[in-house]
Design an enzyme around this catalytic site. Structure first.
Site: not given
Ligand code: PCA
Length: 213
Positions: A80, A90, A143, A166
């Site tokens: 990211e 959401r 996140c 991610h």
């Molecule tokens: N993914 C979520 C929150 C925790 C996770 O592992 C996100 O992308 O916000």
């Protein structure tokens, strides 16, 4: 001695596992230094993730902070690049909180760029045969909040670098037969590469990794 803080997340949204947390545990188990690796599994709550991340940074004073989480609709490791100052949930978090159009940090700038070499990381993960991409969108859920929080907390501390990965679902815990997945071992390897590349590289690779939407 260099200290690295590496985090994953606990399960959320009714899932039994979160591959980010599982992979971080694997990286921890296989870490052979010489840097000190501190790992933690963060709660998927807006308040808890921010508080815990802030506490870990205060206590351990890491030079490098890499947080990771699940993006279940993605097929590649997403390095990211941009954290936005926006919470727009959401679904409720694990404590039932569902903020809409609130800032991550009240007086913070609209966005921060990751202070990791995002292109070099994506390149090095791909070179290991694991799908990866630079992403310009970490969402507006917990996140992104953790990512923004880490960058806000480290923005005034020269030399502390922070970023976010991610990861897709793990093949071991796919929610459905057609879900995009990667083996958990590959997810853990990719996270390990991100740590090593970040330690080695302070100037990012001058290669294109942009997007035409
Ligand atoms: N993914 C979520 C929150 C925790 C996770 O592992 C996100 O992308 O916000």
């Amino acid at each position: 001695m260099t200290t690295i803080l590496l985090t994953g997340f606990e399960p959320f949204g009714g899932d039994a596992v979160n591959p980010s947390g599982e992979a971080v545990r694997r990286v921890d188990a296989g870490w052979d230094g010489p840097e000190t690796l501190v790992t933690a599994i963060l709660p998927v709550t807006f308040d808890g993730a921010r508080a815990e991340l802030g506490r870990l940074i205060d206590v351990h004073r890491p030079e490098l902070v890499i947080a990771t989480g699940l993006a279940g609709n993605r097929a590649a490791i997403s390095v990211e690049r941009v954290a936005v100052n926006l919470l727009d949930a959401r679904i409720p978090d694990n404590a039932g909180a569902q903020p809409v159009d609130e800032p991550s940090v009240g007086d913070g700038p609209a966005a921060y760029f990751a202070s990791l070499p995002v292109k070099a990381i994506a390149r090095d993960i791909a070179a290991a045969g694991i799908p990866s991409e630079v992403s310009h969108w970490a969402g507006t859920f917990v996140c992104n909040h953790a990512f923004y929080t880490a960058l806000h907390a480290t923005s005034r501390s020269r030399g502390i670098r922070a970023g976010f990965l991610h990861v897709p679902w793990s093949a071991e815990h796919a929610p459905s037969a057609d879900a995009a997945t990667l083996p958990l071992a590959d997810i853990a390897e990719a996270i390990g590469i991100a740590v090593r590349t970040s330690l080695r590289t302070t100037t990012d690779a001058a290669i294109s990794a942009g997007a035409i939407s």
